[in-house]
Design a protein around this motif. Structure first.
Motif, PDB file in Angstrom:
ATOM      1  N   VAL A   1      57.321 -35.498 -57.497  1.00 10.94           N
ATOM      2  CA  VAL A   1      58.385 -35.567 -56.496  1.00 10.94           C
ATOM      3  C   VAL A   1      57.742 -35.798 -55.135  1.00 10.94           C
ATOM      4  O   VAL A   1      56.757 -35.146 -54.777  1.00 10.94           O
ATOM      5  CB  VAL A   1      59.222 -34.277 -56.482  1.00 10.94           C
ATOM      6  N   SER A   2      58.304 -36.709 -54.376  1.00 13.14           N
ATOM      7  CA  SER A   2      57.738 -37.043 -53.072  1.00 13.14           C
ATOM      8  C   SER A   2      57.765 -35.832 -52.138  1.00 13.14           C
ATOM      9  O   SER A   2      58.758 -35.108 -52.073  1.00 13.14           O
ATOM     10  CB  SER A   2      58.530 -38.188 -52.439  1.00 13.14           C
ATOM     11  N   PRO A   3      56.691 -35.611 -51.390  1.00  9.48           N
ATOM     12  CA  PRO A   3      56.693 -34.525 -50.394  1.00  9.48           C
ATOM     13  C   PRO A   3      57.715 -34.755 -49.284  1.00  9.48           C
ATOM     14  O   PRO A   3      57.957 -33.851 -48.477  1.00  9.48           O
ATOM     15  CB  PRO A   3      55.259 -34.541 -49.852  1.00  9.48           C
ATOM     16  N   LEU A   4      58.334 -35.944 -49.259  1.00 10.09           N
ATOM     17  CA  LEU A   4      59.370 -36.200 -48.261  1.00 10.09           C
ATOM     18  C   LEU A   4      60.571 -35.263 -48.422  1.00 10.09           C
ATOM     19  O   LEU A   4      61.369 -35.135 -47.488  1.00 10.09           O
ATOM     20  CB  LEU A   4      59.851 -37.651 -48.349  1.00 10.09           C
ATOM     21  N   VAL A   5      60.706 -34.616 -49.584  1.00  2.98           N
ATOM     22  CA  VAL A   5      61.824 -33.682 -49.743  1.00  2.98           C
ATOM     23  C   VAL A   5      61.741 -32.567 -48.703  1.00  2.98           C
ATOM     24  O   VAL A   5      62.782 -32.066 -48.238  1.00  2.98           O
ATOM     25  CB  VAL A   5      61.873 -33.081 -51.170  1.00  2.98           C
ATOM     26  N   ARG A   6      60.534 -32.185 -48.321  1.00  7.20           N
ATOM     27  CA  ARG A   6      60.386 -31.128 -47.325  1.00  7.20           C
ATOM     28  C   ARG A   6      60.888 -31.596 -45.960  1.00  7.20           C
ATOM     29  O   ARG A   6      61.503 -30.841 -45.204  1.00  7.20           O
ATOM     30  CB  ARG A   6      58.927 -30.680 -47.243  1.00  7.20           C
ATOM     31  N   THR A   7      60.626 -32.877 -45.665  1.00  2.92           N
ATOM     32  CA  THR A   7      61.140 -33.447 -44.420  1.00  2.92           C
ATOM     33  C   THR A   7      62.664 -33.512 -44.448  1.00  2.92           C
ATOM     34  O   THR A   7      63.340 -33.187 -43.463  1.00  2.92           O
ATOM     35  CB  THR A   7      60.571 -34.867 -44.207  1.00  2.92           C
ATOM     36  N   LEU A   8      63.214 -33.902 -45.591  1.00  3.02           N
ATOM     37  CA  LEU A   8      64.668 -34.029 -45.699  1.00  3.02           C
ATOM     38  C   LEU A   8      65.370 -32.680 -45.602  1.00  3.02           C
ATOM     39  O   LEU A   8      66.476 -32.579 -45.055  1.00  3.02           O
ATOM     40  CB  LEU A   8      65.030 -34.719 -47.016  1.00  3.02           C
ATOM     41  N   LEU A   9      64.741 -31.641 -46.124  1.00  2.69           N
ATOM     42  CA  LEU A   9      65.369 -30.315 -46.080  1.00  2.69           C
ATOM     43  C   LEU A   9      65.521 -29.798 -44.651  1.00  2.69           C
ATOM     44  O   LEU A   9      66.303 -28.881 -44.401  1.00  2.69           O
ATOM     45  CB  LEU A   9      64.563 -29.326 -46.923  1.00  2.69           C
ATOM     46  N   ALA A  10      64.807 -30.398 -43.728  1.00  2.00           N
ATOM     47  CA  ALA A  10      64.938 -29.998 -42.325  1.00  2.00           C
ATOM     48  C   ALA A  10      66.047 -30.768 -41.611  1.00  2.00           C
ATOM     49  O   ALA A  10      66.339 -30.492 -40.446  1.00  2.00           O
ATOM     50  CB  ALA A  10      63.615 -30.227 -41.600  1.00  2.00           C
ATOM     51  N   GLN A  11      66.673 -31.735 -42.336  1.00  2.00           N
ATOM     52  CA  GLN A  11      67.717 -32.550 -41.730  1.00  2.00           C
ATOM     53  C   GLN A  11      69.098 -31.908 -41.903  1.00  2.00           C
ATOM     54  O   GLN A  11      69.321 -31.114 -42.817  1.00  2.00           O
ATOM     55  CB  GLN A  11      67.729 -33.951 -42.365  1.00  2.00           C
ATOM     56  N   ASP A  12      70.017 -32.296 -41.034  1.00  2.00           N
ATOM     57  CA  ASP A  12      71.397 -31.830 -41.150  1.00  2.00           C
ATOM     58  C   ASP A  12      72.022 -32.359 -42.436  1.00  2.00           C
ATOM     59  O   ASP A  12      71.704 -33.465 -42.892  1.00  2.00           O
ATOM     60  CB  ASP A  12      72.230 -32.313 -39.958  1.00  2.00           C
ATOM     61  N   ARG A  13      72.922 -31.573 -42.999  1.00  2.00           N
ATOM     62  CA  ARG A  13      73.736 -31.958 -44.157  1.00  2.00           C
ATOM     63  C   ARG A  13      72.923 -32.116 -45.441  1.00  2.00           C
ATOM     64  O   ARG A  13      73.404 -32.699 -46.418  1.00  2.00           O
ATOM     65  CB  ARG A  13      74.506 -33.269 -43.891  1.00  2.00           C
ATOM     66  N   ILE A  14      71.698 -31.606 -45.462  1.00  2.00           N
ATOM     67  CA  ILE A  14      70.890 -31.644 -46.683  1.00  2.00           C
ATOM     68  C   ILE A  14      70.381 -30.243 -46.977  1.00  2.00           C
ATOM     69  O   ILE A  14      69.881 -29.546 -46.083  1.00  2.00           O
ATOM     70  CB  ILE A  14      69.697 -32.610 -46.549  1.00  2.00           C
ATOM     71  N   ALA A  15      70.516 -29.821 -48.227  1.00  2.00           N
ATOM     72  CA  ALA A  15      70.065 -28.500 -48.651  1.00  2.00           C
ATOM     73  C   ALA A  15      69.565 -28.606 -50.087  1.00  2.00           C
ATOM     74  O   ALA A  15      69.666 -29.662 -50.723  1.00  2.00           O
ATOM     75  CB  ALA A  15      71.199 -27.486 -48.545  1.00  2.00           C
ATOM     76  N   TYR A  16      69.003 -27.522 -50.567  1.00  2.00           N
ATOM     77  CA  TYR A  16      68.626 -27.446 -51.984  1.00  2.00           C
ATOM     78  C   TYR A  16      69.668 -26.606 -52.706  1.00  2.00           C
ATOM     79  O   TYR A  16      69.776 -25.399 -52.481  1.00  2.00           O
ATOM     80  CB  TYR A  16      67.237 -26.835 -52.149  1.00  2.00           C
TER      81      TYR A  16
END
Length: 502
Positions: free
Chosen positions: A130-145
């Motif tokens: 899984v791309s480490p970009l998921v960590r960057t995305l989790l810091a964005q609005d409207r995105i969660a795990y």
């Protein structure tokens, strides 16, 4: 005592590492939840099934860079052959795959989008990073795990295909969409558009309509696939595909980058392995960026004509015509019965140099005198006889104006072939001069900005008035009906040799 000291050193190093990098993620693997249900759990059996599907699929020339595909996500016996059409087009060794899908878990409340906290996905063929970009995305609005959103099949079933067609070192970025308004769609399109490059593939995992009768499903899905191909947002909103939110994001990304869509295959579960009373629809669609230097490949793509020959080539002989007609008919019979591509014997065509030439061709299908499909290239990209073979299939199953031809229809299908010379620019002082210069022997190619379309010479039989002919051609191109009056619009003419089965 020495062992305790070593352990303390290790712990101290970990603490320092965490402090320095502020984030340490240990390996966390998502297991293959639906192996043995949606696809074989045995690696050998899975590999054999994937290879069979990919061998049955045809590769289509895009004359540009592939950037995204739409693929179904049902059990392989139902949708695997259709998915293979999309994966067959992958020739670039993509390093990253962004996988879009819409939430399928009744236990997941996804508001916006969810990305996983896994480091790897497992399948019977091995693990995918899984791309480490998921960590960057989790810091964005409207995105969660949202853990429950990542427990279904919608991402997992795509991975064995990707593992088969891509190098081992690719990584994935799974994104599950949930409740969204139009502002969210635009926000996510802008967010993920930053990852568009020639090493990243976007994959939309979605099925089409669910549990209608066969004929009703085909009617609904024809509109849906056409909307996906033409980037028609309203058409997708009005359709029944289960990945609607994810599809809207992909369409916005495609529009931002000027990608073109192409329907690769459409079937439903009634065609593959299911009952025809209640079916699920499946489509394979590709999105690609046309190369700036690309010459004519198809009438709906941007086209450029350079250095046409001074004289038209010699007409094909009766024997050459007969060979091409037999080839087209044999190709259709085999494809509609087995979904496999007919491979003609090159030795049969080698005595005929004209059939080895690279020329534009169209194959037209009619049923009881009414058009049933027509697809071709104005300038060919392969030997004439192979172009006829491929266009026969495309006219039967990929002409988005019609439902795919069924095997039982073949006895009612009349087949004709048009072989083209190279179009020449028709030069005029004013657009009104076109009305005087055009003849009923001319095929016409119209180019208005990026909007383009062509009519073969036989269309004059239905549209003998040149004003109506040109106006309809403008509308076919997706432009205004009077676009031919624009001085910037270019009109090319060509001649065609048409012949049909007796």
């Amino acid at each position: 005592m020495k062992r305790i000291h070593i352990m303390m050193v290790i712990i101290f190093c970990l603490i320092v590492s965490v402090g320095a990098n502020s984030f340490v993620q240990f390996k966390k693997v998502r297991e293959a939840y639906v192996a043995g249900q949606f696809y074989p759990a045995d690696p050998t059996a899975l590999t054999a099934q994937l290879q069979e599907y990919l061998q049955m699929a045809s590769r289509i020339e895009f004359n540009g860079q592939l950037h995204a595909i739409v693929v179904p996500h049902a059990g392989y016996i139902y949708s695997g052959p259709i998915a293979a059409y999309a994966y067959k087009q992958i020739t670039t060794p993509f390093k990253r795959v962004v996988l879009f899908a819409s939430n399928h878990s009744a236990y997941a409340d996804v508001d916006g989008a969810s990305v996983p906290d896994y480091t790897h996905y497992a399948t019977p063929l091995g693990e995918v990073s899984v791309s480490p970009l998921v960590r960057t995305l989790l810091a964005q609005d409207r995105i969660a795990y949202i853990p429950e959103a990542h427990t279904t099949h919608i991402i997992e079933v795509q991975l064995p295909f990707l593992q088969t067609v891509l190098p081992e070192d690719f990584e994935i970025l799974p994104v599950i969409t949930g409740r969204m308004n139009w502002d969210d769609v635009r926000y996510f399109a802008e967010l993920f558009n930053q990852y568009v490059d020639n090493e990243t593939l976007f994959v939309l995992s979605t099925d089409l309509s669910h549990y209608h009768s066969y004929d009703e499903a085909v009617r609904l899905d024809t509109s849906c696939t056409r909307a996906l191909e033409t980037l028609d947002t309203r058409g997708v909103i009005n359709s029944e595909l289960c990945g609607q939110g994810a599809a809207l994001i992909l369409l916005e990304i495609a529009k931002k980058n000027g990608w073109q869509g192409k329907i690769l295959d459409y079937r439903n579960s009634g065609d593959t392995a299911g009952d025809k009373s209640r079916v699920v629809g499946y489509a394979a669609v590709a999105y690609y960026q046309v190369s700036d230097h690309t010459s004519i490949a198809a009438p709906d793509q941007p086209q450029q004509i350079t250095n046409p020959p001074l004289h038209s080539p010699q007409p094909l002989s009766h024997q050459e015509q007969k060979l091409l007609l037999e080839l087209a008919r044999t190709t259709l019979e085999q494809y509609l019965q087995t979904h496999t591509l007919f491979e003609p014997d090159p030795q049969r065509f080698s005595p005929f140099p004209a059939l080895q030439e690279t020329r534009g061709t169209f194959v037209t299908l009619k049923k009881q005198g009414e058009l049933r499909g027509c697809i071709g290239n104005i300038i060919g990209k392969q030997p004439l006889y192979l172009g006829v073979r491929d266009h026969a299939i495309n006219a039967a199953v990929h002409d988005s104006r019609f439902l795919p031809v069924k095997q039982e229809e073949l006895t009612e299908i009349d087949l004709s072939i048009s072989v083209l010379d190279v179009p020449r620019l028709l030069r005029v002082k004013t657009p009104e001069d076109y009305l005087e210069k055009l003849t009923h022997q001319d095929g016409v190619l119209l180019a208005s900005g990026t909007a383009q379309a062509t009519y073969l010479p036989q269309v004059w039989e239905q549209l003998p008035d040149p004003v109506e002919f040109l106006s309809r051609l403008c509308l076919k191109a997706g432009a205004q009906a009077d676009c031919w009056k624009d001085p910037e619009t270019l009109i090319y003419t060509y001649h065609a040799q048409e012949f049909a089965e007796e």
